[in-house]
Design a protein around this motif. Sequence first.
Motif, mmCIF file in Angstrom:
data_model
loop_
_atom_site.group_PDB
_atom_site.id
_atom_site.type_symbol
_atom_site.label_atom_id
_atom_site.label_comp_id
_atom_site.label_asym_id
_atom_site.label_seq_id
_atom_site.Cartn_x
_atom_site.Cartn_y
_atom_site.Cartn_z
ATOM 1 N N LEU A 128 5.155 -4.974 -3.287
ATOM 2 C CA LEU A 128 5.994 -4.454 -4.374
ATOM 3 C C LEU A 128 5.398 -4.798 -5.731
ATOM 4 O O LEU A 128 5.269 -3.930 -6.610
ATOM 5 N N LEU A 129 5.015 -6.060 -5.932
ATOM 6 C CA LEU A 129 4.503 -6.490 -7.234
ATOM 7 C C LEU A 129 3.139 -5.867 -7.520
ATOM 8 O O LEU A 129 2.847 -5.488 -8.676
ATOM 9 N N TYR A 149 14.291 -13.817 -0.784
ATOM 10 C CA TYR A 149 13.865 -12.724 -1.672
ATOM 11 C C TYR A 149 14.186 -13.074 -3.123
ATOM 12 O O TYR A 149 13.365 -12.862 -4.023
ATOM 13 N N HIS A 150 15.395 -13.585 -3.329
ATOM 14 C CA HIS A 150 15.853 -13.870 -4.691
ATOM 15 C C HIS A 150 14.952 -14.894 -5.368
ATOM 16 O O HIS A 150 14.641 -14.772 -6.564
ATOM 17 N N SER A 151 14.515 -15.892 -4.614
ATOM 18 C CA SER A 151 13.622 -16.911 -5.182
ATOM 19 C C SER A 151 12.214 -16.355 -5.388
ATOM 20 O O SER A 151 11.565 -16.643 -6.406
ATOM 21 N N ALA A 164 9.069 -12.505 -11.290
ATOM 22 C CA ALA A 164 8.868 -11.088 -11.613
ATOM 23 C C ALA A 164 9.957 -10.592 -12.552
ATOM 24 O O ALA A 164 9.694 -9.795 -13.464
ATOM 25 N N GLU A 165 11.181 -11.094 -12.359
ATOM 26 C CA GLU A 165 12.266 -10.709 -13.254
ATOM 27 C C GLU A 165 12.042 -11.278 -14.650
ATOM 28 O O GLU A 165 12.214 -10.579 -15.654
ATOM 29 N N SER A 166 11.634 -12.534 -14.719
ATOM 30 C CA SER A 166 11.419 -13.166 -16.029
ATOM 31 C C SER A 166 10.275 -12.502 -16.786
ATOM 32 O O SER A 166 10.238 -12.514 -18.019
ATOM 33 N N GLN A 167 9.344 -11.878 -16.046
ATOM 34 C CA GLN A 167 8.213 -11.188 -16.667
ATOM 35 C C GLN A 167 8.520 -9.720 -16.980
ATOM 36 O O GLN A 167 7.673 -9.009 -17.514
ATOM 37 N N GLY A 168 9.723 -9.282 -16.643
ATOM 38 C CA GLY A 168 10.140 -7.933 -16.999
ATOM 39 C C GLY A 168 9.737 -6.841 -16.035
ATOM 40 O O GLY A 168 9.861 -5.654 -16.353
ATOM 41 N N TYR A 169 9.288 -7.218 -14.848
ATOM 42 C CA TYR A 169 8.882 -6.205 -13.873
ATOM 43 C C TYR A 169 10.072 -5.522 -13.194
ATOM 44 O O TYR A 169 9.970 -4.392 -12.744
ATOM 45 N N LEU A 170 11.188 -6.233 -13.107
ATOM 46 C CA LEU A 170 12.353 -5.722 -12.378
ATOM 47 C C LEU A 170 13.569 -6.573 -12.697
ATOM 48 O O LEU A 170 13.461 -7.625 -13.345
#
Length: 381
Positions: free
Chosen positions: A371-372, A264-266, A271-277
């Motif tokens: 989710l995305l 999951y983390h990978s 998505a984290e780097s793009q600011g989604y979560l």
Amino acid sequence: MKIPFNWPHMTGKELYNIAESHFNGRLAGDGPFTKKCHDWLEVNGHTHRALLTNSCTASLEMSALLLDVKAGDEIIMPSYTFVSTANAFVLRGATPVFVDIRQDTLNLDETKIERAITNKTRAIVPVHYAGVGCEMDSILDTAGHYGLSVIEDAAQGLMATYKGKPLGSLGKLGAFSFHETKNIISGEGGALFVNDQALAEKAEIIREKGTNRSQFFRGEVDKYTWQEVGSSYLPGELIAAFLWAQLEDAEKITEARLRSWDYYHSLLADAESQGYLNRPIIPSECGHNAHLYYVILPEHIDRNRILFKMKTAGIGAVFHYVPLHSSPAGKKYGRVSGELRNTEVLSKQLIRLPLWVGLSKEQQETVVQVLLDALRSNINV
């Protein structure tokens, strides 16, 4: 494809152990399987005395009795926790004092504890959220300075560590859960770690209805009688038989969960780097047990919309605690120390994703994709 939030893992040995207890006619508590569980927990949990209980709730209630918590006492804890953390002490007439959580781990913010202490404070209850250890060195230093007891709510913490030490072994007492939703399970059930040797005998007495029955069965006394205020906190032998099958495979279970957690983390890194979560943060001193995988949504995202779309797609994603200080009982029985901004914001933006032994990579990829897609459509509304 329906993907449940949780699916209880069976090792294959549970029914065999239960049948053995049945065949031997040993169904009440503190039988051979209970002893095996106690021994395993003491060795692997680095505790002086481990005692199986009916639940983590029971372990916390025992903790309040062990420390002789009384009406008017204050117990410091996070608001972002399950109701049992507070209930155990409210039952003794004490007041829960709610302190904010850290933004990174969602654990009790150790820097906010000292200003919550009064001359009525008796104990601090750190909750190891998601099996990630609280900043225990600081918490223990503060407790020591003010002469307070530390009770670890390690309901989610079996097989996790802080600076190499098992969670639940650092405070005076530690409470664990083996509920169906935990990593190591017995349906319902729990354990109390007694790390202070001076409390071990009293803990046995409280657990056995307030009697010294355990000492009687060991031949240490010639009869047993009512010694202290207590209750029936021990589980039946069939629960212990089930649990023993799980404890024998605890390392394999943890390894399997960690693989899914890491995947999951990978998958969510971009998505984290793009600011989604935001993804979970694990401090370097903590060895976590992959109890759950959660994401934190930005404040402008409507979590209910995301959860609805995931539910519609058959994905068992869920939120977590409603902060205790905002609940009717929390307002009635507790008090707040300082601002609880992290608690209030993060509790509204957190989503837990399905995580269980046997969850396939394909299923995880589906969860992340749904989710995305939901996040992107929400942003475009």
